[in-house]
Design a protein around this motif. Structure first.
Motif, mmCIF file in Angstrom:
data_model
loop_
_atom_site.group_PDB
_atom_site.id
_atom_site.type_symbol
_atom_site.label_atom_id
_atom_site.label_comp_id
_atom_site.label_asym_id
_atom_site.label_seq_id
_atom_site.Cartn_x
_atom_site.Cartn_y
_atom_site.Cartn_z
ATOM 1 N N GLY A 105 -17.476 18.999 -30.100
ATOM 2 C CA GLY A 105 -18.416 18.851 -31.200
ATOM 3 C C GLY A 105 -19.337 20.047 -31.341
ATOM 4 O O GLY A 105 -19.222 21.010 -30.599
ATOM 5 N N PRO A 106 -20.246 20.006 -32.252
ATOM 6 C CA PRO A 106 -20.523 18.860 -33.126
ATOM 7 C C PRO A 106 -19.519 18.705 -34.265
ATOM 8 O O PRO A 106 -19.457 17.657 -34.899
ATOM 9 N N ASP A 107 -18.715 19.742 -34.519
ATOM 10 C CA ASP A 107 -17.709 19.682 -35.584
ATOM 11 C C ASP A 107 -16.327 19.551 -34.971
ATOM 12 O O ASP A 107 -16.158 19.616 -33.758
ATOM 13 N N GLY A 108 -15.333 19.413 -35.829
ATOM 14 C CA GLY A 108 -13.948 19.444 -35.384
ATOM 15 C C GLY A 108 -13.310 18.093 -35.173
ATOM 16 O O GLY A 108 -12.117 18.010 -34.918
ATOM 17 N N GLY A 109 -14.080 17.031 -35.260
ATOM 18 C CA GLY A 109 -13.510 15.707 -35.065
ATOM 19 C C GLY A 109 -12.748 15.220 -36.283
ATOM 20 O O GLY A 109 -12.867 15.765 -37.376
ATOM 21 N N SER A 110 -11.948 14.197 -36.074
ATOM 22 C CA SER A 110 -11.196 13.547 -37.146
ATOM 23 C C SER A 110 -11.171 12.054 -36.836
ATOM 24 O O SER A 110 -11.535 11.648 -35.730
ATOM 25 N N PRO A 111 -10.724 11.229 -37.777
ATOM 26 C CA PRO A 111 -10.644 9.795 -37.459
ATOM 27 C C PRO A 111 -9.753 9.508 -36.243
ATOM 28 O O PRO A 111 -10.073 8.650 -35.426
ATOM 29 N N ALA A 112 -8.671 10.256 -36.093
ATOM 30 C CA ALA A 112 -7.766 10.036 -34.959
ATOM 31 C C ALA A 112 -8.311 10.628 -33.663
ATOM 32 O O ALA A 112 -8.019 10.127 -32.577
ATOM 33 N N LYS A 113 -9.083 11.709 -33.795
ATOM 34 C CA LYS A 113 -9.641 12.393 -32.622
ATOM 35 C C LYS A 113 -11.099 12.735 -32.908
ATOM 36 O O LYS A 113 -11.446 13.877 -33.202
ATOM 37 N N PRO A 114 -11.973 11.729 -32.804
ATOM 38 C CA PRO A 114 -13.386 11.992 -33.095
ATOM 39 C C PRO A 114 -14.034 12.876 -32.027
ATOM 40 O O PRO A 114 -13.483 13.051 -30.933
ATOM 41 N N VAL A 115 -15.195 13.416 -32.361
ATOM 42 C CA VAL A 115 -15.953 14.201 -31.390
ATOM 43 C C VAL A 115 -16.111 13.369 -30.120
ATOM 44 O O VAL A 115 -16.402 12.175 -30.172
ATOM 45 N N GLY A 116 -15.883 14.004 -28.986
ATOM 46 C CA GLY A 116 -15.942 13.326 -27.695
ATOM 47 C C GLY A 116 -14.577 12.972 -27.138
ATOM 48 O O GLY A 116 -14.460 12.567 -25.983
ATOM 49 N N THR A 117 -13.516 13.139 -27.944
ATOM 50 C CA THR A 117 -12.155 12.879 -27.474
ATOM 51 C C THR A 117 -11.718 14.018 -26.565
ATOM 52 O O THR A 117 -11.781 15.185 -26.948
ATOM 53 N N VAL A 118 -11.270 13.674 -25.372
ATOM 54 C CA VAL A 118 -10.794 14.679 -24.420
ATOM 55 C C VAL A 118 -9.537 14.154 -23.738
ATOM 56 O O VAL A 118 -9.497 13.011 -23.291
ATOM 57 N N TRP A 119 -8.528 15.005 -23.678
ATOM 58 C CA TRP A 119 -7.345 14.726 -22.864
ATOM 59 C C TRP A 119 -7.466 15.525 -21.577
ATOM 60 O O TRP A 119 -7.804 16.713 -21.602
ATOM 61 N N LEU A 120 -7.204 14.873 -20.454
ATOM 62 C CA LEU A 120 -7.210 15.512 -19.141
ATOM 63 C C LEU A 120 -5.856 15.284 -18.487
ATOM 64 O O LEU A 120 -5.241 14.229 -18.688
ATOM 65 N N ALA A 121 -5.407 16.257 -17.712
ATOM 66 C CA ALA A 121 -4.168 16.104 -16.944
ATOM 67 C C ALA A 121 -4.368 16.730 -15.574
ATOM 68 O O ALA A 121 -5.106 17.707 -15.428
ATOM 69 N N TRP A 122 -3.705 16.133 -14.596
ATOM 70 C CA TRP A 122 -3.766 16.619 -13.220
ATOM 71 C C TRP A 122 -2.351 16.713 -12.683
ATOM 72 O O TRP A 122 -1.515 15.854 -12.961
ATOM 73 N N GLY A 123 -2.090 17.735 -11.888
ATOM 74 C CA GLY A 123 -0.786 17.893 -11.256
ATOM 75 C C GLY A 123 -0.945 18.035 -9.761
ATOM 76 O O GLY A 123 -1.900 18.670 -9.292
ATOM 77 N N ASP A 124 -0.011 17.442 -9.012
ATOM 78 C CA ASP A 124 -0.083 17.504 -7.548
ATOM 79 C C ASP A 124 1.082 18.266 -6.932
ATOM 80 O O ASP A 124 1.347 18.158 -5.746
ATOM 81 N N GLY A 125 1.783 19.025 -7.739
ATOM 82 C CA GLY A 125 2.916 19.791 -7.235
ATOM 83 C C GLY A 125 4.245 19.199 -7.629
ATOM 84 O O GLY A 125 5.218 19.914 -7.811
ATOM 85 N N SER A 126 4.288 17.880 -7.776
ATOM 86 C CA SER A 126 5.538 17.246 -8.197
ATOM 87 C C SER A 126 5.338 16.302 -9.381
ATOM 88 O O SER A 126 6.252 16.101 -10.166
ATOM 89 N N ARG A 127 4.152 15.745 -9.508
ATOM 90 C CA ARG A 127 3.887 14.788 -10.589
ATOM 91 C C ARG A 127 2.716 15.260 -11.435
ATOM 92 O O ARG A 127 1.862 16.008 -10.972
ATOM 93 N N VAL A 128 2.694 14.772 -12.675
ATOM 94 C CA VAL A 128 1.581 15.048 -13.584
ATOM 95 C C VAL A 128 1.039 13.711 -14.075
ATOM 96 O O VAL A 128 1.809 12.817 -14.440
ATOM 97 N N PHE A 129 -0.276 13.587 -14.048
ATOM 98 C CA PHE A 129 -0.969 12.396 -14.529
ATOM 99 C C PHE A 129 -1.882 12.827 -15.664
ATOM 100 O O PHE A 129 -2.467 13.905 -15.609
ATOM 101 N N SER A 130 -2.032 11.984 -16.675
ATOM 102 C CA SER A 130 -2.922 12.351 -17.778
ATOM 103 C C SER A 130 -3.611 11.119 -18.328
ATOM 104 O O SER A 130 -3.135 9.994 -18.154
ATOM 105 N N GLU A 131 -4.744 11.365 -18.979
ATOM 106 C CA GLU A 131 -5.457 10.266 -19.631
ATOM 107 C C GLU A 131 -6.338 10.808 -20.742
ATOM 108 O O GLU A 131 -6.794 11.949 -20.698
#
Length: 160
Positions: A105-131
């Protein structure tokens, strides 16, 4: 001690137990995760590299994120952060990785991805987790909450 510094210190202890290193791939935090990690004395023993890939072009150039994903699902997406994690691991050789992309933000949001939307991913060498997370507050609050979530997620790696 600041909560972010506390998490980063715990992460260093965690990684030393595994004799492992971590890398970061950041967009909306602009290097904030790497900065938090390098606050910790001795972090050079377990922090390999940080990639700040704010533009889509740099996500592709530095991390190998397929350009087609930006048109299909957008930069703030599960597919992109998972590709960022894999790319950061491949480029750095680090076992553990975290990647973030979001709308701070404060700009850049949309109805599908409002301000505050964040995707995170983690990898441990063999697997990837995201949320996907939805954070409240102004730009600085969203970025701070993202750094905390990223570090907390890294602490979970290797404990499953």
């Amino acid at each position: 001690m600041d909560p972010i510094t506390t998490l980063a210190t715990r992460l260093g202890e965690h990684l030393r137990r595994f004799n492992a290193q971590v890398t970061t791939a950041e967009s909306c935090t602009g290097g904030g995760i790497a900065e938090a990690i390098t606050r910790v004395p001795g972090s050079s023993a377990w922090f390999e590299a940080g990639y700040v890939t704010y533009s889509n072009a740099q996500k592709t150039r530095q991390l190998g994120v397929p350009e087609v994903l930006f048109g299909q699902v957008g930069a703030v997406s599960q597919e992109v952060v998972e590709a960022m994690v894999r790319g950061a691991q491949a480029a750095s050789g680090a076992r553990f990785a975290v990647a973030v992309s979001g709308v701070a933000g404060p700009d850049g949001g949309s109805p599908a991805k409002p301000v505050g939307t964040v995707w995170l991913a983690w990898g441990d060498g063999s697997r990837v987790f995201s949320e996907r997370r939805q954070f409240d507050g102004d730009r600085e609050a969203v970025r701070r909450q993202t750094v905390i979530a990223a570090l907390d997620g890294l602490l979970q790696l290797g404990t499953e």
